[in-house]
Design a protein around this motif. Sequence first.
Motif, PDB file in Angstrom:
ATOM      1  N   VAL A  61      23.527  70.591  43.135  1.00  0.00           N
ATOM      2  CA  VAL A  61      24.170  69.537  42.733  1.00  0.00           C
ATOM      3  C   VAL A  61      23.083  68.028  42.996  1.00  0.00           C
ATOM      4  CG1 VAL A  61      26.377  70.374  43.463  1.00  0.00           C
ATOM      5  CG2 VAL A  61      25.137  69.234  45.177  1.00  0.00           C
ATOM      6  N   ARG A 114      23.788  64.873  40.867  1.00  0.00           N
ATOM      7  CA  ARG A 114      24.899  64.151  41.295  1.00  0.00           C
ATOM      8  C   ARG A 114      24.611  63.593  42.892  1.00  0.00           C
ATOM      9  NH1 ARG A 114      30.083  67.937  40.829  1.00  0.00           N
ATOM     10  NH2 ARG A 114      28.387  69.699  40.829  1.00  0.00           N
ATOM     11  N   LEU A 170      22.646  60.229  42.347  1.00  0.00           N
ATOM     12  CA  LEU A 170      23.597  59.199  41.825  1.00  0.00           C
ATOM     13  C   LEU A 170      24.464  58.848  43.105  1.00  0.00           C
ATOM     14  CD1 LEU A 170      24.843  57.561  39.755  1.00  0.00           C
ATOM     15  CD2 LEU A 170      26.311  59.377  39.129  1.00  0.00           C
ATOM     16  N   THR A 171      24.948  59.648  43.819  1.00  0.00           N
ATOM     17  CA  THR A 171      25.637  59.208  44.885  1.00  0.00           C
ATOM     18  C   THR A 171      24.963  58.474  45.847  1.00  0.00           C
ATOM     19  OG1 THR A 171      26.892  61.243  44.632  1.00  0.00           O
ATOM     20  CG2 THR A 171      27.231  60.094  46.565  1.00  0.00           C
ATOM     21  N   LEU A 226      32.527  60.441  44.090  1.00  0.00           N
ATOM     22  CA  LEU A 226      31.283  61.147  43.907  1.00  0.00           C
ATOM     23  C   LEU A 226      30.866  62.241  45.122  1.00  0.00           C
ATOM     24  CD1 LEU A 226      28.716  58.328  42.424  1.00  0.00           C
ATOM     25  CD2 LEU A 226      29.772  60.277  41.118  1.00  0.00           C
ATOM     26  N   ARG A 256      33.478  64.935  45.106  1.00  0.00           N
ATOM     27  CA  ARG A 256      32.895  66.184  43.955  1.00  0.00           C
ATOM     28  C   ARG A 256      31.940  67.060  44.529  1.00  0.00           C
ATOM     29  NH1 ARG A 256      33.605  62.397  38.744  1.00  0.00           N
ATOM     30  NH2 ARG A 256      35.900  62.466  38.598  1.00  0.00           N
ATOM     31  N   VAL A 257      30.649  66.245  45.054  1.00  0.00           N
ATOM     32  CA  VAL A 257      29.638  66.916  45.756  1.00  0.00           C
ATOM     33  C   VAL A 257      29.956  67.961  46.700  1.00  0.00           C
ATOM     34  CG1 VAL A 257      27.432  66.683  46.926  1.00  0.00           C
ATOM     35  CG2 VAL A 257      27.989  65.391  44.789  1.00  0.00           C
TER      36      VAL A 257
END
Length: 601
Positions: free
Chosen positions: A37, A40, A43-44, A105, A108-109
């Motif tokens: 991950v 992501r 990005l987070t 985010l 989701r991670v």
Amino acid sequence: MSVVGVNGEERGDFSAAESRHIRRRSIRLLGSLLNPVRARLVLTMAVVVVSTIAQVAGPALIAIGIDHGLPALLEGNATPLVLVVAAYLLTGVIGAALIAWYTVLAARVSQAILIDLRKRVFLHTQKLSLEFHESYTSGKIIARQTSDLDAIRELLDSGLSQLVQGALYMIFIAAALFSIDWVSGVVLVVFLVPLAFLARWFQVQSQRVFRQTRVASARLIVHFVETMTGIRAVKAFRTEKRNEEEFAGLVEGYRERNARVIQLFGVFDPGLVLIGNVALGIVLLAGGLRVADGGLDIGVLLAALLYTRQFFAPAQEMAMFYNSYQSAAAALEKISGVLEETPSVADPTRPVDLWRAKGRVRFDGVEFAYKEGSVVLPEFDLELPAGQVVALVGSTGAGKSTLAKLLSRFYDPTTGAVSLDGLDLRMLHPKDLRRAIVMVTQEAYLFSGSVSENIALGKPEATREEIVAAAKAVGAHEFIEALPDGYETDVNKRGGRVSAGQRQLISFARAFLADPVVLILDEATASLDIPSERLVQEGLTTLLADRTAVIIAHRLSTVAIADRVLVMEHGRIVEDGTPRDLIAGTGRFSQLHAAWRDSLV
């Protein structure tokens, strides 16, 4: 088997070497979870950095508005103040929107990581050998999948976001404070020293206490699970009072460890407040004197005070969430310990296929010990021709079940080899091995689901006709048809809807349908009553036809269908012959048979 992974769980402290090993092991696991991950995650992190900058900009904009916007307004120019207010509102909106995005985010991670970890624990514990499961209780496994994963979930869902945001917030606030007034920044840096000492003290103390808390929690769960699982034994032997006292002791131990956690926070939280208030007072004093001398603008002083106050607020929040961090770190240690375990019975690196086994079994110079220095089978040799039905008899502890476990390859011999059709079991492809050799134990375990699903366990693609034929072959069809929904009757958890004898008949049908070339019956008729045993004897004749079979039984009525009887004592074969020949003799089996016959009179 890993000493730290299993035995270490029973202790609340470790040696320095063990602690380093555990720490490295946990970091490796965490890295492997984060790797899938990472996009992501980047990005987070970018979102949280930008949102934190937007939040930190507020006091600096207030200082600009007071020191530049208000004087301009007094001179009739409202534009600077309007622009500052607009910028302040814009940063507030951006910060709020990015926080909302960051929350989604991060969720989701965290869910992706938890799903990955939960699957790993389940799949890995299935792959581990019987040796692990016989030493690592089911209660501990349940604790790994429940309370430990819940602790990690709590950290990922809330605690981690608070820690990350808090740390970035403190860094950006310090940078902003230095940019508007380096003197106030120096004051803040000075107070980082007592803050660092307090945080380090709390980290060292809480790490030890939280680990003890996790151990106490695991022991509590283990005791509860074992009591509920063995409730029949509890009721039969009236151990409720003793269990109550033991459980009360475990609960009290858990309470004491949680009380130590509260005591730590009772020192840490007030310490943070004290450091923050003293720092704020000194910034106000130093800044106020400079404002009076004209060396500092009033807006800058206000911003410095706001930054100083805000700097210590995340520290307090992080302390509140340090509990979940430590709990999750301790939980990750436990889970990484389980995932570090390796099967003592490993799959071959270059497996040999055996598509059509004949069933010739050989034990060649086999020696086996469950523990070092405690040999169960010393230099054991045995050959079973294909298609021969062999009965193993002997006193408890003679090595009969050990022999069956080696033949099933639940364990590997310490020395020597067990072979099927001349091929070492350690070289066979696992699928070929499980297809060729099946064991039916005394505990006929049924899974939640229908009767037909339980019969088809070893052959999921079986048709209804094949399932019914297997049940008829072992004499189970009649009672199954009498069940409320016949073959679709839900047997309930662990087969609670059917009797012990009926569960055993279903397990016989399961073995018949799997159609192994070698069948092992380990006390498989022990739970049957006399009528059921007589019923299944005929089914056993069908079940054992045209296959190699090893029957371990104390009931000598079951032995009568064997072609050959082996009498074992202390891991050695002391008698070998047909049932008729051994009964006619004067050896151990003849004595056992005479005693059994007398018991029927």
